[in-house]
Design an enzyme around this catalytic site. Structure first.
Site, PDB file in Angstrom:
ATOM      1  N   CYS A 109       0.844  -1.185   0.000  1.00  0.00           N
ATOM      2  CA  CYS A 109       0.000   0.000   0.000  1.00  0.00           C
ATOM      3  C   CYS A 109       0.880   1.235   0.000  1.00  0.00           C
ATOM      4  CB  CYS A 109      -0.913  -0.001   1.227  1.00  0.00           C
ATOM      5  SG  CYS A 109      -2.006   1.434   1.324  1.00  0.00           S
ATOM      6  N   HIS A 151      -9.154  -3.514  -2.287  1.00  0.00           N
ATOM      7  CA  HIS A 151      -8.151  -2.770  -1.522  1.00  0.00           C
ATOM      8  C   HIS A 151      -8.513  -1.283  -1.493  1.00  0.00           C
ATOM      9  CE1 HIS A 151      -3.863  -1.895  -0.289  1.00  0.00           C
ATOM     10  NE2 HIS A 151      -4.252  -0.709  -0.735  1.00  0.00           N
ATOM     11  N   GLU A 152      -8.811  -0.718  -2.668  1.00  0.00           N
ATOM     12  CA  GLU A 152      -9.139   0.711  -2.734  1.00  0.00           C
ATOM     13  C   GLU A 152     -10.489   0.994  -2.086  1.00  0.00           C
ATOM     14  OE1 GLU A 152      -6.689   2.491  -3.351  1.00  0.00           O
ATOM     15  OE2 GLU A 152      -5.465   1.011  -4.387  1.00  0.00           O
TER      16      GLU A 152
END
Length: 185
Positions: A109, A151-152
């Site tokens: 990330c 994830h986003e």
């Protein structure tokens, strides 16, 4: 006069929020104005993501509270096996359906630099979101692209990768995988 011969300038890069900054723990707010300002933010986010060698970036990561992220998978030094896809701007996303199949994969990330985590994500998801013109889109995503979306999407819920890695279902599922792998050996 020779403006058409000038190379397109890269928009200014935005600073990336790091884990622990308050903006990363907040739920993003819905976008209601689809205008030039939103398009400019998306352009700056894309340039910032590319400069950091990411495959996705969410607005909270660049200190914006908006429900917006960009997915742009391509092989790079962080993800050498990533598939190629054109950048997609995702506004006001929703996950309509998620497969029960969970698959582990290594994630990094931009807001948690230098760390990688094995994270379980749904193998396939059906999603709905708006584009920069405010038009609704619907798609079925699988594999690495589904992983980027999830994830986003987490960022828009105020969840960082570090927090995701510590969630009980991650530990329980990873432990179960380890036990199964140990039995299989």
């Amino acid at each position: 006069m020779f403006k058409h011969l000038m190379p397109k300038q890269t928009p200014p890069l935005l600073p990336i929020a790091l884990v622990g900054e308050a903006i990363l723990g907040q739920t993003a707010i819905a976008v209601h104005h689809f205008d030039a300002e939103l398009a400019h933010l998306a352009e700056q986010m894309s340039a910032s993501m590319e400069a950091a060698k990411g495959v996705g970036i969410a607005a909270p990561q660049v200190h914006s509270p908006l429900a917006l992220f960009i997915m742009a998978s391509r092989p790079n030094e962080r993800y050498p096996d990533a598939p190629n896809m054109a950048p997609v701007v995702v506004v006001n996303p929703q996950i309509i359906h998620a497969s029960s199949d969970l698959v582990g994969g290594e994630e990094g990330c931009l807001s948690v630099p230098g760390q990688r985590f094995n994270i379980l994500r749904h193998q396939a998801i059906e999603v709905r979101y708006q584009n920069l013109q405010g038009e609704w889109q619907q798609a079925e995503l699988t594999g690495f692209i589904a992983r980027i979306f999830q994830h986003e999407f987490d960022h828009l819920q105020g969840i960082t990768l570090l927090e995701r890695s510590r969630m009980p279902e991650q530990a329980q599922s990873i432990s179960a995988q380890s036990i199964e792998q140990g039995e299989a050996q």
